[in-house]
Scaffold this motif. Structure first.
Motif, PDB file in Angstrom:
ATOM      1  N   LEU A   1       8.330   2.112   1.534  1.00 43.59           N
ATOM      2  CA  LEU A   1       8.962   2.287   3.326  1.00 43.59           C
ATOM      3  C   LEU A   1       8.670   1.372   3.864  1.00 43.59           C
ATOM      4  CD1 LEU A   1       6.529   5.889   4.367  1.00 43.59           C
ATOM      5  CD2 LEU A   1       8.790   5.655   3.085  1.00 43.59           C
ATOM      6  N   LYS A   2       8.048   0.478   3.820  1.00 37.20           N
ATOM      7  CA  LYS A   2       8.259  -0.785   4.367  1.00 37.20           C
ATOM      8  C   LYS A   2       9.344  -1.060   4.562  1.00 37.20           C
ATOM      9  CE  LYS A   2       5.813  -5.375   5.751  1.00 37.20           C
ATOM     10  NZ  LYS A   2       4.928  -5.960   5.684  1.00 37.20           N
ATOM     11  N   ALA A   3      10.134  -1.345   3.387  1.00 40.48           N
ATOM     12  CA  ALA A   3      11.771  -2.317   2.826  1.00 40.48           C
ATOM     13  C   ALA A   3      12.123  -0.483   2.483  1.00 40.48           C
ATOM     14  CB  ALA A   3      10.923  -1.853   0.779  1.00 40.48           C
ATOM     15  N   GLU A   4      12.420   0.356   3.310  1.00 38.58           N
ATOM     16  CA  GLU A   4      12.837   1.443   4.128  1.00 38.58           C
ATOM     17  C   GLU A   4      13.574   1.175   2.292  1.00 38.58           C
ATOM     18  OE1 GLU A   4      15.754  -0.707   6.283  1.00 38.58           O
ATOM     19  OE2 GLU A   4      13.908  -0.765   7.965  1.00 38.58           O
ATOM     20  N   LEU A   5      12.684   1.919   0.910  1.00 42.42           N
ATOM     21  CA  LEU A   5      13.787   2.579   0.195  1.00 42.42           C
ATOM     22  C   LEU A   5      13.598   3.938   0.453  1.00 42.42           C
ATOM     23  CD1 LEU A   5      12.718  -0.523  -1.854  1.00 42.42           C
ATOM     24  CD2 LEU A   5      15.291  -0.141  -1.404  1.00 42.42           C
TER      25      LEU A   5
ATOM     26  N   ALA B   1       6.996  -2.707 -10.159  1.00 39.62           N
ATOM     27  CA  ALA B   1       6.768  -2.384  -8.326  1.00 39.62           C
ATOM     28  C   ALA B   1       6.275  -3.935  -7.881  1.00 39.62           C
ATOM     29  CB  ALA B   1       5.642  -1.301  -8.220  1.00 39.62           C
ATOM     30  N   ASP B   2       5.616  -4.146  -8.854  1.00 38.79           N
ATOM     31  CA  ASP B   2       5.401  -5.598  -7.681  1.00 38.79           C
ATOM     32  C   ASP B   2       6.361  -6.300  -7.599  1.00 38.79           C
ATOM     33  OD1 ASP B   2       2.369  -5.300  -7.103  1.00 38.79           O
ATOM     34  OD2 ASP B   2       1.525  -5.747  -8.968  1.00 38.79           O
ATOM     35  N   GLU B   3       7.303  -6.791  -8.621  1.00 42.19           N
ATOM     36  CA  GLU B   3       8.884  -7.151  -8.713  1.00 42.19           C
ATOM     37  C   GLU B   3       9.344  -6.867  -7.252  1.00 42.19           C
ATOM     38  OE1 GLU B   3       9.669  -7.143 -12.538  1.00 42.19           O
ATOM     39  OE2 GLU B   3       7.920  -8.033 -13.528  1.00 42.19           O
ATOM     40  N   VAL B   4       9.814  -5.732  -7.591  1.00 46.22           N
ATOM     41  CA  VAL B   4      10.697  -4.791  -6.758  1.00 46.22           C
ATOM     42  C   VAL B   4      10.418  -5.283  -4.930  1.00 46.22           C
ATOM     43  CG1 VAL B   4      11.915  -3.213  -5.613  1.00 46.22           C
ATOM     44  CG2 VAL B   4      11.651  -4.072  -8.036  1.00 46.22           C
ATOM     45  N   LEU B   5       9.738  -5.121  -4.745  1.00 45.00           N
ATOM     46  CA  LEU B   5       8.364  -5.799  -3.879  1.00 45.00           C
ATOM     47  C   LEU B   5       7.759  -5.867  -2.969  1.00 45.00           C
ATOM     48  CD1 LEU B   5       6.535  -1.384  -3.531  1.00 45.00           C
ATOM     49  CD2 LEU B   5       8.931  -2.632  -2.383  1.00 45.00           C
ATOM     50  N   GLY B   6       7.767  -7.602  -4.534  1.00 47.43           N
ATOM     51  CA  GLY B   6       8.018  -9.353  -3.859  1.00 47.43           C
ATOM     52  C   GLY B   6       5.871  -8.884  -3.359  1.00 47.43           C
ATOM     53  N   THR B   7       5.298  -7.983  -3.767  1.00 45.40           N
ATOM     54  CA  THR B   7       4.017  -8.228  -4.052  1.00 45.40           C
ATOM     55  C   THR B   7       2.779  -8.976  -4.122  1.00 45.40           C
ATOM     56  OG1 THR B   7       3.347  -6.784  -5.080  1.00 45.40           O
ATOM     57  CG2 THR B   7       3.857  -5.191  -3.840  1.00 45.40           C
ATOM     58  N   GLY B   8       3.712 -10.145  -4.726  1.00 46.70           N
ATOM     59  CA  GLY B   8       3.123 -11.382  -4.335  1.00 46.70           C
ATOM     60  C   GLY B   8       1.702 -10.929  -6.624  1.00 46.70           C
ATOM     61  N   GLY B   9       2.140  -9.463  -7.373  1.00 43.46           N
ATOM     62  CA  GLY B   9       1.063  -9.071  -8.543  1.00 43.46           C
ATOM     63  C   GLY B   9      -0.033  -7.948  -7.701  1.00 43.46           C
ATOM     64  N   LEU B  10       0.110  -7.693  -6.008  1.00 45.82           N
ATOM     65  CA  LEU B  10      -0.583  -7.221  -5.505  1.00 45.82           C
ATOM     66  C   LEU B  10      -1.125  -5.812  -6.161  1.00 45.82           C
ATOM     67  CD1 LEU B  10      -3.033  -6.261  -3.317  1.00 45.82           C
ATOM     68  CD2 LEU B  10      -0.877  -5.312  -2.470  1.00 45.82           C
ATOM     69  N   LEU B  11      -0.376  -4.846  -6.941  1.00 46.12           N
ATOM     70  CA  LEU B  11      -0.715  -3.119  -7.300  1.00 46.12           C
ATOM     71  C   LEU B  11      -1.192  -3.422  -8.572  1.00 46.12           C
ATOM     72  CD1 LEU B  11       2.317  -1.929  -5.705  1.00 46.12           C
ATOM     73  CD2 LEU B  11       0.401  -1.763  -5.379  1.00 46.12           C
ATOM     74  N   THR B  12      -0.968  -5.025  -9.348  1.00 45.96           N
ATOM     75  CA  THR B  12      -1.455  -4.781 -10.259  1.00 45.96           C
ATOM     76  C   THR B  12      -2.611  -5.575 -11.266  1.00 45.96           C
ATOM     77  OG1 THR B  12       0.096  -6.760 -11.229  1.00 45.96           O
ATOM     78  CG2 THR B  12       0.888  -4.686 -12.307  1.00 45.96           C
ATOM     79  N   SER B  13      -3.158  -6.364  -9.896  1.00 47.86           N
ATOM     80  CA  SER B  13      -4.210  -6.975  -9.023  1.00 47.86           C
ATOM     81  C   SER B  13      -5.568  -5.374  -8.502  1.00 47.86           C
ATOM     82  CB  SER B  13      -4.127  -7.621  -8.502  1.00 47.86           C
ATOM     83  OG  SER B  13      -3.725  -9.069  -8.970  1.00 47.86           O
ATOM     84  N   LEU B  14      -4.787  -4.674  -8.230  1.00 46.33           N
ATOM     85  CA  LEU B  14      -5.612  -3.474  -8.015  1.00 46.33           C
ATOM     86  C   LEU B  14      -5.823  -2.470  -9.171  1.00 46.33           C
ATOM     87  CD1 LEU B  14      -3.708  -2.660  -4.255  1.00 46.33           C
ATOM     88  CD2 LEU B  14      -6.241  -3.497  -4.829  1.00 46.33           C
TER      89      LEU B  14
END
Length: 267
Positions: A19-23, A57-70
């Protein structure tokens, strides 16, 4: 199984970041190569968290690997209670020793070998196979970490030769990987040749972990799970059996030569 509170956190973070990425779910789905309904099912908890999905999702949203780390955290916390103490001992070990009479040790398995072995249990779903595979491959990262332990494995020669024509390529790949691992200075692989017919190790597999303070912890596996061994008497027994098993195995260089010989038979 996933640790549910952490899994809920991942879903909430995924939705917040989208949602923050407005997608919209549809727009996001196109970017991660999933359908609108699949994205919705993940966010609502109707579909298991998928490693490939979260990586994209991490790549598209530019999270720095947050979701896969979680996800790694959720998988670790979702391990059976009997396995968690060993995982902790394994992660903190300065030295690891393992003996396997029937399989390639988990920390040395290729992705294809590990998947084939996990799939032998026909009671688990394809999603669960991939989840367990991901956990196993993540565990292997300790051997390439900066503060990696000294790892010594003793494996029966019969393990390297156990395959039919359908698995010829898989075994060639697996043994090639073992040879490559054995060339790393902190990994020793010793093979017990088939000429050694009877020894105490054949009673069953076991592993030992030595912590930074010099203490040892053992781990025994069985068909229903496993048990961590930490009392002095039992640990002393496992250390004695390790010395016995290790003495039956070939030296490092001869073991490598035997693996190359076996690999050529699978090529």
């Amino acid at each position: 199984m996933e640790n549910e509170p952490t899994a809920e956190l991942i879903r909430a973070q995924l939705r917040r970041l989208r949602l923050k990425a407005e997608l919209s779910q549809e727009e996001f789905g196109k970017l991660v190569h999933f359908s609108n309904s699949q994205v919705s099912a993940v966010e609502l908890g109707q579909r298991p968290l998928d490693r490939f999905f979260l990586k994209r999702a991490d790549e598209v949203l530019g999270t720095g690997g947050l979701l896969t780390s979680l996800l790694k955290l959720a998988e670790r916390d979702g391990q059976p209670s009997w396995f968690r103490p060993w995982l902790e001992a394994e992660r903190q070990a300065q030295q690891l020793r393992t003996y396997q009479p029937t399989l390639v040790p988990g920390l040395l398995q290729t992705e294809n070998y590990a998947r084939a072995m996990i799939r032998t249990d026909d009671l688990i779903s394809d999603d669960e196979v991939e989840r367990r595979l991901g956990v196993r491959l993540d565990r292997q990262s300790i051997l390439s970490s900066q503060d990696h332990p000294k790892y010594i494995a003793v494996v029966e020669e019969s393990v390297l030769r156990r395959a039919d024509e359908a698995f010829r390529g898989l075994m060639a790949e697996q043994i090639t990987h073992l040879i490559e691992c054995s060339e790393r200075p902190h990994i020793d692989i010793h093979i017990v040749p088939t000429q050694v017919t009877m020894h105490v190790g054949l009673v069953g597999p076991f592993a030992l972990a030595r912590s930074i303070d010099g203490g040892w912890v053992g781990h025994l596996e069985n068909q229903l799970g496993g048990v961590v061994v930490d009392n002095d008497e039992d640990v002393a027994t496992l250390l004695s059996r390790w010395e016995s098993v290790r003495s039956e195995a070939l030296p490092r260089q001869q073991s490598a030569e035997l693996m190359k010989e076996v690999m050529s038979s699978w090529s």
